[in-house]
Structures are given as structure tokens and as C-alpha cells.
Design a protein around this motif. Structure first.
Motif, PDB file in Angstrom:
ATOM      1  N   ASP A 106       0.902  -1.320  -0.073  1.00 18.52           N
ATOM      2  CA  ASP A 106      -0.106   0.044   0.088  1.00 18.52           C
ATOM      3  C   ASP A 106       0.937   1.386   0.007  1.00 18.52           C
ATOM      4  OD1 ASP A 106      -2.753   1.140   1.915  1.00 18.52           O
ATOM      5  OD2 ASP A 106      -1.849   1.895   0.332  1.00 18.52           O
ATOM      6  N   TYR A 108       0.349   3.991  -0.907  1.00 17.03           N
ATOM      7  CA  TYR A 108      -0.276   5.417  -0.378  1.00 17.03           C
ATOM      8  C   TYR A 108      -0.421   5.458   1.108  1.00 17.03           C
ATOM      9  CZ  TYR A 108      -1.620   5.402  -4.932  1.00 17.03           C
ATOM     10  OH  TYR A 108      -1.889   5.327  -6.687  1.00 17.03           O
ATOM     11  N   SER A 109      -0.130   4.365   2.049  1.00 19.07           N
ATOM     12  CA  SER A 109      -0.035   4.324   3.462  1.00 19.07           C
ATOM     13  C   SER A 109       1.233   4.690   4.118  1.00 19.07           C
ATOM     14  CB  SER A 109      -0.824   3.299   4.038  1.00 19.07           C
ATOM     15  OG  SER A 109      -0.783   3.119   5.336  1.00 19.07           O
ATOM     16  N   ASP A 111       1.987   3.949   6.902  1.00 17.33           N
ATOM     17  CA  ASP A 111       1.953   2.881   7.786  1.00 17.33           C
ATOM     18  C   ASP A 111       2.982   1.878   7.239  1.00 17.33           C
ATOM     19  OD1 ASP A 111      -1.116   3.315   9.472  1.00 17.33           O
ATOM     20  OD2 ASP A 111       0.730   4.400   9.681  1.00 17.33           O
TER      21      ASP A 111
END
Length: 126
Positions: A106, A108-109, A111
Motif C-alpha cells: 500500500d 499510499y499509506s 504505515d
């Protein structure tokens, strides 16, 4: 030891430009995604853009906040990622962070990103 060192932030008037740099060292794989995030005072961290080292493919935030104004690029010869920011607006004021992510799960995250730089302040005056 992985190190990401940002530079290029500063104070600029609205409508001006800045180019941020992120010098990377210690990354053992060339398949990393190198991203830029930003965090304004009192707001959550926000994805800006990311680029894959190997292919150079770029990804930008879906919102219109940066599209058409910011460009991410990389120079593999010196392991540096850039964020060219044009037509800057006061709402672009934030600390900008460079980050590296290995899996691509991911992009875009924040984290998912494993390594972070110390951040560089960008202030846009009206």
C-alpha cells in the motif's frame, strides 16, 4: 544502516517553487518505493507522491491538492529522490518527509513505509 536525508525546504512566496531532495543510503534492494509525505500543524500526515526505484513509475495523491504542480523523480546515479514543487500555495506549508517502502502493498499509506527521514520544513507565505 538505512539513512534518508531530506534537504531543500525553506520559505517561499505563494506561486514560487522549491525542489526537495532525499539522499538515500544503506538500502539493500533496488525495488524500494521512495515516497514523499507531508504533515501540517494540527493535521494528519498526508501522502504526496511515490516513485519506484527500478521502473521510475510514479504515483501521486488522488486529490487535486498536488496534481499538476508537484513532480517526483529520481536519480539512480546518486541514490536521490526529488520533489519539484511549483505554483506553491500557503496550504502546502508543512514538514515534508521522505520515506522508503519495500513491499508495494500500500504505497499510499505511511504505515507501510519502513524508513523515514527527519523531515524538511516548507513554508509558503501569502
Amino acid at each position: 544502516q538505512v539513512q534518508l536525508v531530506e534537504s531543500g525546504g525553506g520559505l517561499v512566496q505563494a506561486g514560487g517553487s522549491l525542489r526537495l531532495s532525499c539522499a538515500a543510503s544503506g538500502l539493500t534492494s533496488s525495488s524500494y518505493y521512495m515516497g514523499w509525505f507531508r504533515q501540517a500543524p494540527g493535521k494528519e500526515r498526508e501522502f504526496v507522491a511515490t516513485i519506484r526505484w527500478t521502473s521510475g513509475r510514479t504515483y501521486y495523491a488522488d486529490s487535486d491538492s498536488v496534481k499538476g504542480r508537484f513532480t517526483i523523480s529520481r536519480d539512480n546515479s546518486n541514490d536521490t529522490v526529488y520533489l519539484q514543487m511549483n505554483s506553491l500555495k500557503p496550504e502546502d506549508t508543512a514538514v515534508y518527509y521522505c520515506a522508503a517502502e519495500a513491499t508495494g502493498r500500500d504505497i499510499y499509506s505511511g504505515d507501510e513505509y519502513d524508513y523515514w527521514g527527519q523531515g524538511t520544513q516548507v513554508t509558503v507565505s501569502s
